[in-house]
Motif scaffolding. Structure first.
Motif, mmCIF file in Angstrom:
data_model
loop_
_atom_site.group_PDB
_atom_site.id
_atom_site.type_symbol
_atom_site.label_atom_id
_atom_site.label_comp_id
_atom_site.label_asym_id
_atom_site.label_seq_id
_atom_site.Cartn_x
_atom_site.Cartn_y
_atom_site.Cartn_z
ATOM 1 N N ALA A 1 12.307 -3.037 -2.127
ATOM 2 C CA ALA A 1 11.848 -2.074 -1.126
ATOM 3 C C ALA A 1 10.852 -1.089 -1.723
ATOM 4 O O ALA A 1 9.844 -0.736 -1.095
ATOM 5 C CB ALA A 1 13.037 -1.327 -0.531
ATOM 6 N N SER A 2 11.108 -0.639 -2.950
ATOM 7 C CA SER A 2 10.213 0.320 -3.605
ATOM 8 C C SER A 2 8.839 -0.293 -3.856
ATOM 9 O O SER A 2 7.806 0.341 -3.632
ATOM 10 C CB SER A 2 10.822 0.785 -4.928
ATOM 11 N N ARG B 1 7.545 -2.972 -2.325
ATOM 12 C CA ARG B 1 6.926 -3.277 -1.047
ATOM 13 C C ARG B 1 6.246 -2.043 -0.443
ATOM 14 O O ARG B 1 5.239 -2.142 0.247
ATOM 15 C CB ARG B 1 7.975 -3.797 -0.069
ATOM 16 N N ALA B 2 6.803 -0.845 -0.711
ATOM 17 C CA ALA B 2 6.247 0.382 -0.148
ATOM 18 C C ALA B 2 4.850 0.670 -0.683
ATOM 19 O O ALA B 2 4.022 1.260 0.005
ATOM 20 C CB ALA B 2 7.175 1.565 -0.433
ATOM 21 N N PRO C 1 2.438 -3.943 -0.249
ATOM 22 C CA PRO C 1 3.076 -4.804 0.750
ATOM 23 C C PRO C 1 2.638 -6.260 0.704
ATOM 24 O O PRO C 1 3.346 -7.130 1.208
ATOM 25 C CB PRO C 1 2.695 -4.152 2.084
ATOM 26 N N GLY D 1 5.434 8.581 -5.537
ATOM 27 C CA GLY D 1 6.414 8.665 -4.479
ATOM 28 C C GLY D 1 7.220 9.944 -4.552
ATOM 29 O O GLY D 1 7.164 10.697 -5.532
#
Length: 222
Positions: free
Chosen positions: A64-65, A67-68, A71, A180
């Motif tokens: 998830a990290s 992909r953020a 992508p 982030g």
């Protein structure tokens, strides 16, 4: 092709590195999620091979990290979790392919080549400004038609300045784009990235104005 392998079992990792090398695939191997995030921020890869049972973070959270921030990166999960629920969850959460251990290295290499071919076949955004061309999705860049190596954050910084279309961008806005929430940022991190870009592309690559911020030194080519 360059692949990032996240596998905490050192013996399996060494075997994958050696096996994929025979199929023309260069592999960077790390054993933790923290190492993966660090190396991914600094280098560009054509694909990610991800184990789920990591010692410091579940592989799905790492997926998830990544992909953020990227992508389009092809991701192949390689794990001992063989239940159909695990496979469906991995694919639903953003993986492009899923293989269960034990596996055949020839099949792994073939699947990686197929994933990367599929990605390269998609429409790719290309930023062209003066003598610079950058593909933000792949991290590839050319300067005066010669390939140049930029880190992932250097590519992100250039893409953000290019998207500003000649407007000045503050250091706070750039830091928000590059890092982030909750990620520690050293006081001179942005200056280091800008210094490295100017060293690779020339001092005119990024303009600076006190009180205004930064902007790309070349105008975009339509």
């Amino acid at each position: 092709m360059r692949v990032l392998l996240v596998e905490d079992d050192e013996l399996i990792g060494r075997g994958i590195v050696a096996g994929l090398r025979q199929h023309g695939i260069a592999v960077a191997h790390v054993g933790t999620a923290q190492e993966a995030q660090s190396i991914h921020a600094e280098e560009s890869y054509h694909a990610l091979v991800l184990d789920l049972g990591l010692p410091d973070q579940d592989g799905m959270d790492l997926l998830a990290s990544i992909r953020a921030v990227e992508p389009q990166l092809p991701v192949l999960i390689l794990t001992a979790r063989d239940a159909i629920e695990h496979k469906l969850n991995g694919l639903h959460k953003g993986a492009d392919d899923y293989m269960v251990k034990p596996f055949d290295l020839r099949e792994l290499a073939a699947r990686l080549h197929a994933l990367v071919r599929r990605t390269l076949g998609r429409a790719t955004q290309v930023i062209t400004a003066g003598p610079l061309r950058v593909e933000p999705a792949s991290g590839l860049a050319w300067f005066e038609d010669n390939s140049v190596t930029l880190s992932r954050r250097e590519v992100d910084l250039l893409a953000h300045l290019a998207n500003a279309d000649g407007r000045w961008v503050s250091s706070d806005a750039l830091n928000d784009r590059l890092y982030g929430l909750g990620e520690e940022i050293s006081s001179n991190a942005l200056n280091v990235h800008i210094h490295n870009i100017r060293r690779k592309l020339g001092a005119e690559a990024i303009e600076t104005a006190r009180g205004l911020g930064y902007r790309l030194g070349w105008r975009l080519v339509p």
